[in-house]
Scaffold this motif. Structure first.
Motif, PDB file in Angstrom:
ATOM      1  N   MET A 139      37.217  26.692  48.831  1.00 54.09           N
ATOM      2  CA  MET A 139      36.093  27.542  48.701  1.00 54.09           C
ATOM      3  C   MET A 139      35.174  27.372  49.725  1.00 54.09           C
ATOM      4  SD  MET A 139      33.789  27.433  45.272  1.00 54.09           S
ATOM      5  CE  MET A 139      35.217  27.756  44.337  1.00 54.09           C
ATOM      6  N   ARG A 140      34.359  28.607  50.139  1.00 53.03           N
ATOM      7  CA  ARG A 140      33.584  28.545  51.399  1.00 53.03           C
ATOM      8  C   ARG A 140      32.241  27.948  51.080  1.00 53.03           C
ATOM      9  NH1 ARG A 140      35.150  34.687  52.983  1.00 53.03           N
ATOM     10  NH2 ARG A 140      37.306  34.163  53.144  1.00 53.03           N
ATOM     11  N   ASP A 141      31.690  27.526  51.857  1.00 54.05           N
ATOM     12  CA  ASP A 141      30.024  26.842  51.729  1.00 54.05           C
ATOM     13  C   ASP A 141      29.352  28.266  51.832  1.00 54.05           C
ATOM     14  OD1 ASP A 141      27.566  25.970  53.068  1.00 54.05           O
ATOM     15  OD2 ASP A 141      28.553  24.299  52.166  1.00 54.05           O
ATOM     16  N   PRO A 142      28.403  28.057  50.753  1.00 49.75           N
ATOM     17  CA  PRO A 142      27.238  29.248  50.682  1.00 49.75           C
ATOM     18  C   PRO A 142      26.695  29.716  52.085  1.00 49.75           C
ATOM     19  CG  PRO A 142      26.975  27.796  48.910  1.00 49.75           C
ATOM     20  CD  PRO A 142      28.007  27.157  49.809  1.00 49.75           C
ATOM     21  N   ALA A 143      26.623  28.569  52.857  1.00 45.77           N
ATOM     22  CA  ALA A 143      25.693  28.728  54.214  1.00 45.77           C
ATOM     23  C   ALA A 143      26.748  29.540  55.066  1.00 45.77           C
ATOM     24  CB  ALA A 143      25.470  27.313  54.800  1.00 45.77           C
ATOM     25  N   GLY A 163      32.741  37.445  44.011  1.00 42.82           N
ATOM     26  CA  GLY A 163      34.299  37.250  43.681  1.00 42.82           C
ATOM     27  C   GLY A 163      35.194  36.637  44.643  1.00 42.82           C
ATOM     28  N   ARG A 164      34.671  36.667  45.868  1.00 41.99           N
ATOM     29  CA  ARG A 164      35.752  36.438  47.264  1.00 41.99           C
ATOM     30  C   ARG A 164      35.417  34.940  46.954  1.00 41.99           C
ATOM     31  NH1 ARG A 164      33.081  37.419  52.362  1.00 41.99           N
ATOM     32  NH2 ARG A 164      31.685  35.763  51.818  1.00 41.99           N
ATOM     33  N   GLU A 165      34.345  34.092  46.783  1.00 43.47           N
ATOM     34  CA  GLU A 165      33.945  32.985  46.901  1.00 43.47           C
ATOM     35  C   GLU A 165      34.497  32.029  45.637  1.00 43.47           C
ATOM     36  OE1 GLU A 165      32.784  31.380  49.362  1.00 43.47           O
ATOM     37  OE2 GLU A 165      32.582  33.322  50.548  1.00 43.47           O
ATOM     38  N   ARG A 166      34.393  32.726  44.541  1.00 43.61           N
ATOM     39  CA  ARG A 166      34.676  32.069  43.181  1.00 43.61           C
ATOM     40  C   ARG A 166      36.055  32.340  42.689  1.00 43.61           C
ATOM     41  NH1 ARG A 166      31.016  28.312  42.950  1.00 43.61           N
ATOM     42  NH2 ARG A 166      32.051  27.819  41.235  1.00 43.61           N
ATOM     43  N   LEU A 167      36.522  33.274  42.867  1.00 39.09           N
ATOM     44  CA  LEU A 167      37.944  33.948  42.206  1.00 39.09           C
ATOM     45  C   LEU A 167      38.952  34.237  43.206  1.00 39.09           C
ATOM     46  CD1 LEU A 167      36.478  36.515  39.532  1.00 39.09           C
ATOM     47  CD2 LEU A 167      36.993  34.331  39.341  1.00 39.09           C
ATOM     48  N   ASN A 206      30.770  38.655  36.092  1.00 39.44           N
ATOM     49  CA  ASN A 206      30.740  37.878  34.880  1.00 39.44           C
ATOM     50  C   ASN A 206      31.920  36.761  34.905  1.00 39.44           C
ATOM     51  OD1 ASN A 206      28.502  38.320  32.876  1.00 39.44           O
ATOM     52  ND2 ASN A 206      29.245  40.426  33.207  1.00 39.44           N
ATOM     53  N   ALA A 207      33.140  37.199  35.360  1.00 40.57           N
ATOM     54  CA  ALA A 207      34.046  36.169  35.472  1.00 40.57           C
ATOM     55  C   ALA A 207      34.048  35.274  36.573  1.00 40.57           C
ATOM     56  CB  ALA A 207      35.338  37.077  35.908  1.00 40.57           C
ATOM     57  N   ALA A 223      30.557  34.282  37.171  1.00 42.94           N
ATOM     58  CA  ALA A 223      29.920  33.355  36.788  1.00 42.94           C
ATOM     59  C   ALA A 223      30.378  32.318  36.133  1.00 42.94           C
ATOM     60  CB  ALA A 223      28.791  34.253  36.169  1.00 42.94           C
ATOM     61  N   TRP A 224      31.481  32.546  35.293  1.00 40.39           N
ATOM     62  CA  TRP A 224      31.999  31.583  34.209  1.00 40.39           C
ATOM     63  C   TRP A 224      32.577  30.324  35.228  1.00 40.39           C
ATOM     64  CZ3 TRP A 224      33.230  30.324  29.474  1.00 40.39           C
ATOM     65  CH2 TRP A 224      34.520  29.410  29.379  1.00 40.39           C
ATOM     66  N   THR A 225      32.806  30.610  36.232  1.00 38.75           N
ATOM     67  CA  THR A 225      33.258  29.407  37.072  1.00 38.75           C
ATOM     68  C   THR A 225      32.356  28.386  37.864  1.00 38.75           C
ATOM     69  OG1 THR A 225      33.252  30.451  39.501  1.00 38.75           O
ATOM     70  CG2 THR A 225      35.334  30.905  37.881  1.00 38.75           C
ATOM     71  N   LEU A 226      31.182  28.967  37.764  1.00 35.81           N
ATOM     72  CA  LEU A 226      30.025  28.025  38.172  1.00 35.81           C
ATOM     73  C   LEU A 226      29.946  26.672  37.320  1.00 35.81           C
ATOM     74  CD1 LEU A 226      27.314  30.596  38.744  1.00 35.81           C
ATOM     75  CD2 LEU A 226      28.119  29.381  40.466  1.00 35.81           C
TER      76      LEU A 226
END
Length: 426
Positions: A1-5, A86-90, A362-363, A365-368
């Motif tokens: 998973m990529r860093d937000p920065a 979606g790219r970062e989380r899924l 929403n999918a 956000a579930w992974t946060l």
């Protein structure tokens, strides 16, 4: 998973100039638009006196989507909205699919807003007015987001004043004493759900705040504050207008109304307000169009940066600090659509794409995790389920067309992946 920065650190970053007030106004400009002037009658035809129930359901889904989007936007304050989340989380595919649904669906929505403005300004030449409006507002966006925020503030103020006048005239009239607000007596579950899907179209503007994440000052605090404020104001306005119009026209009269707000003030004995309502409807459509072009061009920018769209669209203007090529490309496509498409078809198609977009939000956000600001688990669950149910409850032609376009986008993604693995990406 990529860093937000890293997600926000692409070359040619946009300048952060928007505070909470500007972000709220941009969201209001997108939400309090032509939907409130146009969606009430078809929603009443679907739900009858269950219109307010449909409005409540749409509001619940909108709240869940707004909460999920705000938490994700604070974590990933880059242009692109759910395309980034979606790219970062899924994974890359889900981010791409969200971006595809948003760009295609909201481009259709741009055309719908332009045509709505045209139908009020000059009914006999709606397409000509729509094309002129798109050209003018694309030029405004090209000149810089700061000017767009200022113009949106003026439009929102005028539209709110017009809607307030409609509510006061309707509730203060003698006609409201004879009409009954008989909520739900003739409603069916399917009709209420379809009404909620239609009314959700008018709520969807809060995504504009998230897609402007790279241009917001202190996005970790600004975005979570701006989204619920903008949504809350919109809910109050929509509920007041719907209640006032229902008390004057009743559900059947509203369902049969070609221009429900204009007919409501006529029935209330305030016919002198009709020109102001017409002008307010046109300004509302232009306000939505202004914010839509802004949001679609930012998602186009993000997808172009990752080469899901032509990389040339990722350029940021050295003087104005805006994605000028993306804005011009979006404007050109909307001009073509506004010159050719039917208003009803554009709205139905857009609704399906927007609901698919928020389902992926929403999918995501579930992974946060709790440390990442995860919302209560029930929020993304209700949001995801609500988006899927409302999307399926839309008219069959909208569901079929929307699903076909999403499938085409998924197929293009697969072709690109295969070509890239073979060493000659298209």
């Amino acid at each position: 998973m990529r860093d937000p920065a890293i997600a926000a650190g692409h070359p040619g970053e946009l300048r952060r100039r928007l505070g909470v007030t500007d972000a709220v106004v941009i969201g209001l400009g997108a939400m309090i638009g032509a939907g409130i002037f146009a969606a009430l009658a078809p929603a009443a035809r679907a739900a009858g006196s269950g219109l307010l129930i449909g409005l409540a359901l749409a509001a619940v889904v909108a709240y869940c989507n707004a909460t999920s989007s705000a938490r994700l936007a604070a974590r990933y304050p880059a242009s692109g909205g759910t395309y980034v989340y979606g790219r970062e989380r899924l994974g890359d595919f889900w981010g791409y699919l969200a971006g595809w649904g948003f760009v295609v669906g909201k481009t259709a929505s741009c055309a719908a807003m332009a045509l709505t403005a045209g139908s009020y300004v000059w009914p006999g030449q709606a397409h000509v007015v729509a094309v002129a409006a798109v050209v003018a507002l694309t030029a405004v966006d090209y000149a810089g987001v700061r000017k767009s925020a200022w113009m949106t503030r003026v439009i929102v103020a005028v539209v709110l004043a017009v809607l307030a006048a409609v509510v006061i005239a309707a509730l203060a009239s003698g006609a409201s004493d004879t009409a009954r607000l008989d909520v739900g007596s003739d409603a069916t579950p399917g009709g209420v759900l379809q009404a909620a899907g239609l009314l959700f179209f008018a709520f969807a503007g809060y995504a504009r705040i998230a897609t402007l994440g790279e241009e917001v000052r202190d996005p970790t605090h600004t975005i979570p504050r701006a989204v619920p404020i903008a949504l809350g104001i919109t809910l109050v306005v929509y509920a007041a207008v719907a209640t006032a119009v229902l008390t004057v026209l009743d559900a059947k009269g509203l369902a049969d109304a070609a221009a429900p707000l204009s007919e409501a003030v006529r029935a209330a004995g305030a016919g002198w307000l009709v020109p102001a309502v017409r002008a307010g409807a046109a300004m509302a459509a232009l306000g939505s169009l202004l914010a839509l072009i802004l949001g679609v061009s930012r998602t186009t920018l993000a997808m172009a940066r990752d080469r899901h769209l032509p990389h040339a669209l990722a350029a940021v203007h050295p003087r104005f600090g805006v994605p000028h090529r993306a804005e011009l490309a979006v404007g050109a496509v909307v001009v073509a659509l506004a010159a050719a498409v039917d208003l009803r078809g554009a709205i139905g198609f857009s609704s399906f794409g927007v609901l698919a977009y928020y389902a992926i939000a929403n999918a995501s956000a579930w992974t946060l995790t709790p440390d990442e600001g995860r919302p209560p688990r029930i929020v993304p669950v209700l949001g995801l389920a609500g988006c899927l149910v409302l999307a399926c409850a839309l008219p069959l032609s909208s569901v079929v067309a929307g699903a076909a376009v999403l499938a085409a986008g998924a197929a293009w993604y697969g072709v690109r992946r295969l070509a890239a693995s073979a060493g000659h990406e298209p």
